[in-house]
Scaffold this active site. Structure first.
Site, PDB file in Angstrom:
ATOM      1  N   HIS A 174     -11.615   6.381   2.468  1.00 45.20           N
ATOM      2  CA  HIS A 174     -11.635   7.721   3.070  1.00 45.20           C
ATOM      3  C   HIS A 174     -11.546   8.790   2.007  1.00 45.20           C
ATOM      4  CE1 HIS A 174      -7.256   7.447   2.345  1.00 45.20           C
ATOM      5  NE2 HIS A 174      -7.462   6.175   2.613  1.00 45.20           N
ATOM      6  N   ASP A 218       0.871  -1.184   0.000  1.00 46.54           N
ATOM      7  CA  ASP A 218       0.000   0.000   0.000  1.00 46.54           C
ATOM      8  C   ASP A 218       0.898   1.221   0.000  1.00 46.54           C
ATOM      9  OD1 ASP A 218      -1.882   1.997   0.456  1.00 46.54           O
ATOM     10  OD2 ASP A 218      -2.982   0.857   1.968  1.00 46.54           O
ATOM     11  N   GLU A 239     -11.043   1.048  -0.580  1.00 46.06           N
ATOM     12  CA  GLU A 239     -10.096  -0.034  -0.282  1.00 46.06           C
ATOM     13  C   GLU A 239     -10.757  -1.228   0.404  1.00 46.06           C
ATOM     14  OE1 GLU A 239      -7.029   1.139   2.633  1.00 46.06           O
ATOM     15  OE2 GLU A 239      -7.906   3.144   2.608  1.00 46.06           O
ATOM     16  N   GLU A 271      -6.782  -1.292  -3.538  1.00 49.38           N
ATOM     17  CA  GLU A 271      -7.203   0.104  -3.331  1.00 49.38           C
ATOM     18  C   GLU A 271      -6.929   0.962  -4.559  1.00 49.38           C
ATOM     19  OE1 GLU A 271      -5.145   2.100  -0.122  1.00 49.38           O
ATOM     20  OE2 GLU A 271      -6.634   3.705  -0.026  1.00 49.38           O
ATOM     21  N   ASP A 321      -3.538   7.197  -3.425  1.00 48.22           N
ATOM     22  CA  ASP A 321      -3.406   6.138  -2.421  1.00 48.22           C
ATOM     23  C   ASP A 321      -3.841   4.852  -3.116  1.00 48.22           C
ATOM     24  OD1 ASP A 321      -3.493   4.558  -0.134  1.00 48.22           O
ATOM     25  OD2 ASP A 321      -4.980   5.786   0.917  1.00 48.22           O
ATOM     26  N   HIS A 346      -6.655  11.320   5.559  1.00 45.74           N
ATOM     27  CA  HIS A 346      -7.969  10.866   6.012  1.00 45.74           C
ATOM     28  C   HIS A 346      -8.781  12.113   6.349  1.00 45.74           C
ATOM     29  CE1 HIS A 346      -7.314   6.431   6.388  1.00 45.74           C
ATOM     30  NE2 HIS A 346      -6.084   6.863   6.192  1.00 45.74           N
TER      31      HIS A 346
HETATM   32 MN    MN Z   1      -3.693   2.920   1.126  1.00 47.85          MN
HETATM   33 MN    MN Z   2      -6.271   4.509   1.951  1.00 44.59          MN
END
Ligand code: MN
Ligand code: MN
Length: 296
Positions: free
Chosen positions: A157, A85, A190, A281, A96, A165
């Site tokens: 998020h 990630d 995600e 994600e 992300d 976030h």
């Molecule tokens: Mn992530």
């Molecule tokens: Mn994330």
């Protein structure tokens, strides 16, 4: 969202997806986790981005928040299920993205497929006006239909400039949230799928930290490192590795910064019954016309 901001989100997404795919290819038995993390973070800079958070390499029942430390001896082993990630930002606009890699074996393809396919189902219909609880509903239904559990206390998020976030949670189950998606939003979706019961808990602190206040401590060494952290990351997460490159005793410095209340640490999150965990994600921009996936 104006075109300039959109371009920055798209650039961050392009860098992140390219590095994600290259790093996933590096994840083979015998390779150091540390080498993959450092590849991700140096490539991010080389391609014109900055790290939005330390490279997460979470193995088996660990769901998130493990990054190698500066002397980390861990190597990938056959049969492990590893979530990569990573986060890239361009001028604060974040991409992300995550993928799950099974090292050498192919036993858990259905588990990886459950999170992958549930994300693709969401991306087929994501756009303005969509209720976030319905995103959770699609993920929950898809993952359960494959015989696994979604992780209910990990969520996607919203993203804002220099804010990973940003307040809106995108659930992985059908919950009670009344929120919907609006044009101009950037969100990370995600889905996590597990062979366990579908909850994670933090057991011990990891190697990821973030600045929470810049108030001086009165100690020259600490105040200097606080300033350097703020210059480089603002309030985005950073790894022990970065501190280790700047001081002889990173553990001691980090402990003291924790004690002074200048930084916080992220606990390593594991599935509570030891279930294996997969995660996929993508980052999505919500426009009037629909969703644009920046991290394809
Ligand atoms: Mn992530
Ligand atoms: Mn994330």
């Amino acid at each position: 969202m104006n075109d300039e901001i959109k371009e920055k989100y798209l650039k961050a997404g392009k860098i992140a997806s390219r590095i994600r795919d290259q790093a996933a290819d590096m994840m083979t038995a015998g390779t150091l986790l540390l080498d993959v993390a450092e590849f991700v973070e140096s490539e991010t800079v080389r391609l014109g981005g900055k790290s939005a958070f330390p490279t997460n390499l979470a193995t088996d029942n660990i769901a998130a928040h493990y990054t190698p430390h500066s002397q980390d001896p861990l190597k990938f082993r056959p049969g492990e299920l590893v979530k990569l990630d990573l986060g890239v930002h361009v001028d604060g606009y974040i991409a992300d993205t995550a993928v799950t890699v099974e090292i050498s074996t192919d036993r858990w393809a259905p588990l990886i497929g459950a999170s992958h396919d549930s994300l693709e189902m969401v991306l087929d219909s994501v756009g303005p006006g969509m209720l976030v609880r319905n995103i959770g509903g699609i993920i929950e239904r898809t993952v359960r239909s494959r015989g696994f559990e979604p992780i209910s206390n990990l969520t996607g998020h919203s993203l804002e400039r220099f804010n990973l976030h940003a307040g809106l949670s995108i659930p992985n189950i059908l919950d009670e949230s009344p929120a919907d998606l609006k044009p101009g939003m950037a969100i990370a979706i995600e889905p996590f799928a597990t062979t366990g019961v579908g909850r994670v808990a933090g057991r011990k602190s990891g190697n990821i930290f973030k600045l929470i206040r810049i108030k001086e401590t009165g100690d020259t060494e600490l105040d200097d490192i606080i300033k350097q952290i703020h210059d480089e990351f603002l309030f985005l997460p950073f790894p022990e590795r970065w501190v280790a490159k700047r001081t002889e005793r990173p553990d001691k410095v980090l402990k003291r910064l924790l004690r002074h209340g200048n930084i916080a640490t992220y606990p390593i999150l594991s599935e509570i019954k030891g279930g294996l965990v997969s995660q996929v994600e993508h980052t999505v921009l919500i426009t009037e016309k629909g969703g644009i996936v920046t991290t394809r």
